[in-house]
Write a protein that holds these residues in place. Structure first.
Motif, PDB file in Angstrom:
ATOM      1  N   MET A  93      20.436  43.791  29.131  1.00  0.00           N
ATOM      2  CA  MET A  93      20.750  44.212  27.770  1.00  0.00           C
ATOM      3  C   MET A  93      20.694  45.734  27.694  1.00  0.00           C
ATOM      4  SD  MET A  93      21.521  41.589  26.027  1.00  0.00           S
ATOM      5  CE  MET A  93      21.528  42.210  24.376  1.00  0.00           C
ATOM      6  N   VAL A  94      21.762  46.332  27.183  1.00  0.00           N
ATOM      7  CA  VAL A  94      21.849  47.783  27.067  1.00  0.00           C
ATOM      8  C   VAL A  94      22.282  48.159  25.650  1.00  0.00           C
ATOM      9  CG1 VAL A  94      22.344  48.191  29.512  1.00  0.00           C
ATOM     10  CG2 VAL A  94      24.228  47.784  27.934  1.00  0.00           C
ATOM     11  N   ARG A  95      22.068  49.432  25.322  1.00  0.00           N
ATOM     12  CA  ARG A  95      22.559  49.999  24.069  1.00  0.00           C
ATOM     13  C   ARG A  95      23.219  51.327  24.392  1.00  0.00           C
ATOM     14  NH1 ARG A  95      19.017  48.513  18.825  1.00  0.00           N
ATOM     15  NH2 ARG A  95      21.065  48.644  17.899  1.00  0.00           N
ATOM     16  N   GLN A  96      24.227  51.651  23.590  1.00  0.00           N
ATOM     17  CA  GLN A  96      24.946  52.900  23.772  1.00  0.00           C
ATOM     18  C   GLN A  96      24.743  53.744  22.518  1.00  0.00           C
ATOM     19  OE1 GLN A  96      29.237  52.506  24.080  1.00  0.00           O
ATOM     20  NE2 GLN A  96      29.226  54.028  25.714  1.00  0.00           N
ATOM     21  N   LEU A  97      24.427  55.030  22.722  1.00  0.00           N
ATOM     22  CA  LEU A  97      24.278  55.911  21.576  1.00  0.00           C
ATOM     23  C   LEU A  97      25.651  56.164  20.960  1.00  0.00           C
ATOM     24  CD1 LEU A  97      21.671  58.450  22.976  1.00  0.00           C
ATOM     25  CD2 LEU A  97      21.285  56.534  21.449  1.00  0.00           C
ATOM     26  N   SER A  98      25.726  56.056  19.655  1.00  0.00           N
ATOM     27  CA  SER A  98      27.005  56.183  18.962  1.00  0.00           C
ATOM     28  C   SER A  98      27.609  57.573  19.111  1.00  0.00           C
ATOM     29  CB  SER A  98      26.830  55.871  17.475  1.00  0.00           C
ATOM     30  OG  SER A  98      26.334  54.577  17.316  1.00  0.00           O
ATOM     31  N   ILE A  99      26.790  58.601  19.081  1.00  0.00           N
ATOM     32  CA  ILE A  99      27.292  59.973  19.074  1.00  0.00           C
ATOM     33  C   ILE A  99      27.827  60.411  20.436  1.00  0.00           C
ATOM     34  CG2 ILE A  99      26.584  62.384  18.796  1.00  0.00           C
ATOM     35  CD1 ILE A  99      24.774  61.439  16.529  1.00  0.00           C
ATOM     36  N   CYS A 100      27.034  60.217  21.480  1.00  0.00           N
ATOM     37  CA  CYS A 100      27.420  60.746  22.796  1.00  0.00           C
ATOM     38  C   CYS A 100      27.872  59.672  23.786  1.00  0.00           C
ATOM     39  CB  CYS A 100      26.268  61.547  23.396  1.00  0.00           C
ATOM     40  SG  CYS A 100      24.748  60.595  23.579  1.00  0.00           S
ATOM     41  N   LYS A 101      27.723  58.400  23.427  1.00  0.00           N
ATOM     42  CA  LYS A 101      28.171  57.261  24.236  1.00  0.00           C
ATOM     43  C   LYS A 101      27.391  57.083  25.548  1.00  0.00           C
ATOM     44  CE  LYS A 101      31.282  56.271  21.229  1.00  0.00           C
ATOM     45  NZ  LYS A 101      30.880  55.339  20.196  1.00  0.00           N
ATOM     46  N   HIS A 102      26.187  57.643  25.648  1.00  0.00           N
ATOM     47  CA  HIS A 102      25.369  57.415  26.835  1.00  0.00           C
ATOM     48  C   HIS A 102      24.702  56.047  26.739  1.00  0.00           C
ATOM     49  CE1 HIS A 102      25.438  61.953  27.368  1.00  0.00           C
ATOM     50  NE2 HIS A 102      26.112  61.428  28.371  1.00  0.00           N
ATOM     51  N   LEU A 103      24.476  55.438  27.892  1.00  0.00           N
ATOM     52  CA  LEU A 103      24.027  54.048  28.000  1.00  0.00           C
ATOM     53  C   LEU A 103      22.592  53.990  28.526  1.00  0.00           C
ATOM     54  CD1 LEU A 103      25.551  51.313  27.643  1.00  0.00           C
ATOM     55  CD2 LEU A 103      25.902  51.346  30.100  1.00  0.00           C
ATOM     56  N   PHE A 104      21.772  53.098  27.941  1.00  0.00           N
ATOM     57  CA  PHE A 104      20.375  52.930  28.337  1.00  0.00           C
ATOM     58  C   PHE A 104      19.987  51.467  28.193  1.00  0.00           C
ATOM     59  CE2 PHE A 104      21.021  57.036  26.336  1.00  0.00           C
ATOM     60  CZ  PHE A 104      20.587  57.894  27.325  1.00  0.00           C
ATOM     61  N   HIS A 105      18.879  51.052  28.872  1.00  0.00           N
ATOM     62  CA  HIS A 105      18.329  49.719  28.621  1.00  0.00           C
ATOM     63  C   HIS A 105      18.002  49.637  27.131  1.00  0.00           C
ATOM     64  CE1 HIS A 105      17.039  49.919  33.008  1.00  0.00           C
ATOM     65  NE2 HIS A 105      17.804  48.838  32.955  1.00  0.00           N
ATOM     66  N   ALA A 106      18.242  48.500  26.515  1.00  0.00           N
ATOM     67  CA  ALA A 106      18.038  48.350  25.063  1.00  0.00           C
ATOM     68  C   ALA A 106      16.595  48.644  24.669  1.00  0.00           C
ATOM     69  CB  ALA A 106      18.445  46.944  24.631  1.00  0.00           C
ATOM     70  N   ASN A 107      15.627  48.088  25.388  1.00  0.00           N
ATOM     71  CA  ASN A 107      14.222  48.324  25.043  1.00  0.00           C
ATOM     72  C   ASN A 107      13.807  49.758  25.329  1.00  0.00           C
ATOM     73  OD1 ASN A 107      13.724  45.765  24.084  1.00  0.00           O
ATOM     74  ND2 ASN A 107      13.151  44.974  26.087  1.00  0.00           N
ATOM     75  N   CYS A 108      14.349  50.346  26.381  1.00  0.00           N
ATOM     76  CA  CYS A 108      13.982  51.721  26.735  1.00  0.00           C
ATOM     77  C   CYS A 108      14.417  52.699  25.649  1.00  0.00           C
ATOM     78  CB  CYS A 108      14.601  52.123  28.067  1.00  0.00           C
ATOM     79  SG  CYS A 108      13.942  51.245  29.488  1.00  0.00           S
ATOM     80  N   ILE A 109      15.667  52.595  25.187  1.00  0.00           N
ATOM     81  CA  ILE A 109      16.144  53.550  24.184  1.00  0.00           C
ATOM     82  C   ILE A 109      15.457  53.300  22.843  1.00  0.00           C
ATOM     83  CG2 ILE A 109      18.196  52.289  23.423  1.00  0.00           C
ATOM     84  CD1 ILE A 109      17.856  56.109  23.973  1.00  0.00           C
ATOM     85  N   SER A 110      15.110  52.044  22.542  1.00  0.00           N
ATOM     86  CA  SER A 110      14.367  51.765  21.308  1.00  0.00           C
ATOM     87  C   SER A 110      13.007  52.442  21.345  1.00  0.00           C
ATOM     88  CB  SER A 110      14.191  50.256  21.119  1.00  0.00           C
ATOM     89  OG  SER A 110      15.446  49.640  20.950  1.00  0.00           O
ATOM     90  N   THR A 111      12.330  52.353  22.476  1.00  0.00           N
ATOM     91  CA  THR A 111      11.037  53.010  22.634  1.00  0.00           C
ATOM     92  C   THR A 111      11.199  54.523  22.543  1.00  0.00           C
ATOM     93  OG1 THR A 111      10.272  51.200  24.034  1.00  0.00           O
ATOM     94  CG2 THR A 111       9.044  53.268  24.161  1.00  0.00           C
ATOM     95  N   TRP A 112      12.209  55.054  23.207  1.00  0.00           N
ATOM     96  CA  TRP A 112      12.469  56.501  23.200  1.00  0.00           C
ATOM     97  C   TRP A 112      12.660  57.008  21.767  1.00  0.00           C
ATOM     98  CZ3 TRP A 112      12.638  60.529  26.601  1.00  0.00           C
ATOM     99  CH2 TRP A 112      13.303  61.676  26.201  1.00  0.00           C
ATOM    100  N   LEU A 113      13.411  56.270  20.966  1.00  0.00           N
ATOM    101  CA  LEU A 113      13.743  56.720  19.615  1.00  0.00           C
ATOM    102  C   LEU A 113      12.547  56.709  18.667  1.00  0.00           C
ATOM    103  CD1 LEU A 113      17.265  55.123  19.233  1.00  0.00           C
ATOM    104  CD2 LEU A 113      16.689  57.520  19.666  1.00  0.00           C
ATOM    105  N   HIS A 114      11.453  56.054  19.059  1.00  0.00           N
ATOM    106  CA  HIS A 114      10.233  56.108  18.251  1.00  0.00           C
ATOM    107  C   HIS A 114       9.630  57.508  18.258  1.00  0.00           C
ATOM    108  CE1 HIS A 114       9.833  51.971  17.120  1.00  0.00           C
ATOM    109  NE2 HIS A 114       9.909  51.557  18.366  1.00  0.00           N
ATOM    110  N   SER A 115       9.843  58.245  19.346  1.00  0.00           N
ATOM    111  CA  SER A 115       9.185  59.543  19.465  1.00  0.00           C
ATOM    112  C   SER A 115      10.134  60.718  19.646  1.00  0.00           C
ATOM    113  CB  SER A 115       8.202  59.506  20.646  1.00  0.00           C
ATOM    114  OG  SER A 115       8.913  59.254  21.842  1.00  0.00           O
ATOM    115  N   SER A 116      11.424  60.480  19.722  1.00  0.00           N
ATOM    116  CA  SER A 116      12.357  61.566  19.960  1.00  0.00           C
ATOM    117  C   SER A 116      13.633  61.365  19.147  1.00  0.00           C
ATOM    118  CB  SER A 116      12.705  61.640  21.448  1.00  0.00           C
ATOM    119  OG  SER A 116      13.601  62.707  21.682  1.00  0.00           O
TER     120      SER A 116
END
Length: 143
Positions: A93-116
């Motif tokens: 499972m992955v997610r893509q950032l809408s603005i820059c279209k970079h791809l990350f694991h879904a849980n990883c980017i969710s965790t990242w967005l809590h602090s950044s």
């Protein structure tokens, strides 16, 4: 002659004891490192298996990320999640950032967005436009 034999035997016993102590310390350090590594692996696996975002923060994530989807290899090269530094494999499972279209694991980017509020890859501000602080307002000057 007997004194030199006795002295040599004492030296060899001391060397054996010292070597045994060193080997014992190395073994203890190895066991400690293995325990720490296994704990880190379990924590990483647990964080990948749990949903990182709370229900109150999901709308924020949904505004800056496309919905999660199963990754299908679309390129010949390896795709890496820069949050966990791991490869993204087909079927994850992955997610893509809408603005820059970079791809990350879904849980990883969710965790990242809590602090950044920046993309881990390009450092672009990824907050929704209504969350961005433009800066101090120069038209409001105090007299």
């Amino acid at each position: 002659m007997p004194d030199s034999i006795s002295s040599t035997m004492n030296d060899s016993h001391a060397a054996i004891i010292l070597t045994s102590l060193i080997i014992g310390c190395v073994i203890l350090l190895g066991v400690g490192a293995a325990l720490i590594c296994s704990k880190c692996r379990r924590m990483l696996q647990k964080s990948r298996n749990t949903v990182a975002a709370s229900p109150t923060e999901l709308p924020k994530i949904d505004r800056i990320c496309d919905p999660p989807f199963l990754y299908k290899n679309q390129s010949s090269g390896m795709v890496q999640c820069l949050v966990c530094q791991g490869a993204i494999h087909v079927g994850e499972m992955v997610r893509q950032l809408s603005i820059c279209k970079h791809l990350f694991h879904a849980n990883c980017i969710s965790t990242w967005l809590h602090s950044s509020s920046t993309c881990p890859r390009c450092q672009r501000d990824i907050r929704a436009p209504d969350e961005r602080i433009i800066g101090p307002c120069s038209s409001l000057e105090l007299a």
